[in-house]
Design an enzyme around this catalytic site. Structure first.
Site, PDB file in Angstrom:
ATOM      1  N   GLY A  48       0.845  -1.182   0.000  1.00 14.03           N
ATOM      2  CA  GLY A  48       0.000   0.000   0.000  1.00 14.03           C
ATOM      3  C   GLY A  48       0.883   1.234   0.000  1.00 14.03           C
ATOM      4  O   GLY A  48       2.066   1.159   0.344  1.00 14.03           O
ATOM      5  N   GLN A  53       3.265   9.973   1.300  1.00 16.47           N
ATOM      6  CA  GLN A  53       4.560   9.268   1.243  1.00 16.47           C
ATOM      7  C   GLN A  53       5.371   9.635   0.013  1.00 16.47           C
ATOM      8  O   GLN A  53       6.573   9.361  -0.028  1.00 16.47           O
ATOM      9  CB  GLN A  53       4.342   7.753   1.278  1.00 16.47           C
ATOM     10  CG  GLN A  53       3.821   7.262   2.625  1.00 16.47           C
ATOM     11  CD  GLN A  53       3.676   5.757   2.620  1.00 16.47           C
ATOM     12  OE1 GLN A  53       2.659   5.239   2.165  1.00 16.47           O
ATOM     13  NE2 GLN A  53       4.686   5.049   3.100  1.00 16.47           N
ATOM     14  N   CYS A 101       6.504  -0.288   6.866  1.00 17.94           N
ATOM     15  CA  CYS A 101       6.057   0.905   6.142  1.00 17.94           C
ATOM     16  C   CYS A 101       7.153   1.289   5.160  1.00 17.94           C
ATOM     17  O   CYS A 101       8.327   1.282   5.527  1.00 17.94           O
ATOM     18  CB  CYS A 101       5.817   2.032   7.145  1.00 17.94           C
ATOM     19  SG  CYS A 101       5.308   3.578   6.379  1.00 17.94           S
ATOM     20  N   LEU A 102       6.771   1.632   3.928  1.00 15.83           N
ATOM     21  CA  LEU A 102       7.776   2.002   2.919  1.00 15.83           C
ATOM     22  C   LEU A 102       8.556   3.250   3.330  1.00 15.83           C
ATOM     23  O   LEU A 102       9.666   3.460   2.864  1.00 15.83           O
ATOM     24  CB  LEU A 102       7.104   2.230   1.560  1.00 15.83           C
ATOM     25  CG  LEU A 102       6.510   0.986   0.890  1.00 15.83           C
ATOM     26  CD1 LEU A 102       5.828   1.371  -0.419  1.00 15.83           C
ATOM     27  CD2 LEU A 102       7.579  -0.077   0.644  1.00 15.83           C
ATOM     28  N   HIS A 144      -3.743   1.226   7.953  1.00 16.49           N
ATOM     29  CA  HIS A 144      -2.383   1.777   7.893  1.00 16.49           C
ATOM     30  C   HIS A 144      -2.330   2.971   6.932  1.00 16.49           C
ATOM     31  O   HIS A 144      -1.800   4.033   7.272  1.00 16.49           O
ATOM     32  CB  HIS A 144      -1.415   0.667   7.451  1.00 16.49           C
ATOM     33  CG  HIS A 144       0.010   1.097   7.334  1.00 16.49           C
ATOM     34  ND1 HIS A 144       1.009   0.613   8.149  1.00 16.49           N
ATOM     35  CD2 HIS A 144       0.618   1.969   6.484  1.00 16.49           C
ATOM     36  CE1 HIS A 144       2.162   1.178   7.810  1.00 16.49           C
ATOM     37  NE2 HIS A 144       1.946   2.005   6.795  1.00 16.49           N
ATOM     38  N   GLU A 145      -2.898   2.783   5.739  1.00 13.76           N
ATOM     39  CA  GLU A 145      -2.848   3.858   4.733  1.00 13.76           C
ATOM     40  C   GLU A 145      -3.743   5.025   5.127  1.00 13.76           C
ATOM     41  O   GLU A 145      -3.392   6.187   4.919  1.00 13.76           O
ATOM     42  CB  GLU A 145      -3.234   3.329   3.344  1.00 13.76           C
ATOM     43  CG  GLU A 145      -2.351   2.195   2.817  1.00 13.76           C
ATOM     44  CD  GLU A 145      -0.858   2.447   2.929  1.00 13.76           C
ATOM     45  OE1 GLU A 145      -0.425   3.613   2.868  1.00 13.76           O
ATOM     46  OE2 GLU A 145      -0.113   1.460   3.095  1.00 13.76           O
ATOM     47  N   HIS A 148      -1.960   7.386   7.311  1.00 11.83           N
ATOM     48  CA  HIS A 148      -0.989   8.269   6.638  1.00 11.83           C
ATOM     49  C   HIS A 148      -1.638   9.596   6.224  1.00 11.83           C
ATOM     50  O   HIS A 148      -0.965  10.626   6.172  1.00 11.83           O
ATOM     51  CB  HIS A 148      -0.437   7.595   5.371  1.00 11.83           C
ATOM     52  CG  HIS A 148       0.771   6.740   5.620  1.00 11.83           C
ATOM     53  ND1 HIS A 148       1.938   7.225   6.169  1.00 11.83           N
ATOM     54  CD2 HIS A 148       1.001   5.428   5.357  1.00 11.83           C
ATOM     55  CE1 HIS A 148       2.838   6.247   6.242  1.00 11.83           C
ATOM     56  NE2 HIS A 148       2.296   5.134   5.767  1.00 11.83           N
TER      57      HIS A 148
HETATM   58 ZN    ZN Z   1       3.166   3.269   5.696  1.00 13.84          ZN
END
Ligand code: ZN
Length: 190
Positions: A48, A53, A101-102, A144-145, A148
């Protein structure tokens, strides 16, 4: 529309802590943003990705949809979805998730407290409204997304003691990320 790989912002970049704004224009700019996000997520082997991000403060995220895990626990990707102006309208049950997380590469925490099932109301690229209900892994990704978009990271969801232990344990990696985030910000400003 062909997507471009964008730079993923790292922990320490203040953009990850800001609240994203609602999308109002359902136009080619939005289509390009979503195409870029799919491309960037794919390139980074992510499950995701949220617009903040890649430094875009708009309420947009993309997630992969996976099938049920096979005997080895591997899940096959069966689709992908872009959610515009998403809102969690229902939460049910509890689960403990393993999350990474990226924007916090290389680190993962096992035991994030999440709802087991969520329903998200969102718009598609044409502005049409839809609802998706996901449980387990998909519910995790959606929560999670969604976080953000409000400047919240999974680390913020840990209990204070857990968070402190995690930050202490990974002090060096986190400091390195923060230094790199700062360096990139400085480079962008020059
Ligand atoms: Zn993340």
């Amino acid at each position: 529309m062909k997507g471009n790989i964008r730079e993923i912002k790292l922990y320490g970049d203040p953009v990850l802590r800001k609240k994203a704004q609602p999308v109002t224009g359902f136009d080619d700019d939005l289509r390009q943003l979503v195409a870029d996000m799919f491309e960037t997520m794919e390139d980074a082997y992510g499950a995701g990705l949220a617009a903040p991000q890649i430094g875009v403060l708009e309420r947009v995220y993309v997630v992969n949809i996976y099938g049920e895990p096979d005997e080895e626990g591997e899940r096959e990707k069966i689709g992908q979805l872009a959610l515009i102006n998403p809102e969690i309208v229902e939460r049910e049950g509890r689960q403990q998730t393993l999350e990474g997380c990226l924007s916090i590469p290389g680190l993962r925490f096992d035991g994030v407290d999440r709802a087991d099932t969520v329903t998200v109301r969102y718009q598609d690229l044409n502005g049409e409204f839809h609802e998706i209900t996901g449980n387990g892994y998909l519910a995790q990704a959606l929560q999670h997304e969604q976080d953000h978009l409000d400047g919240i990271l999974y680390l913020d969801r840990l209990k204070p003691g857990e968070r402190k232990a995690f930050m202490d344990e990974h002090r060096l990696e986190i400091a390195k990320m923060q230094r790199l985030a700062k360096k990139r910000l400085k480079r962008a400003a020059d």
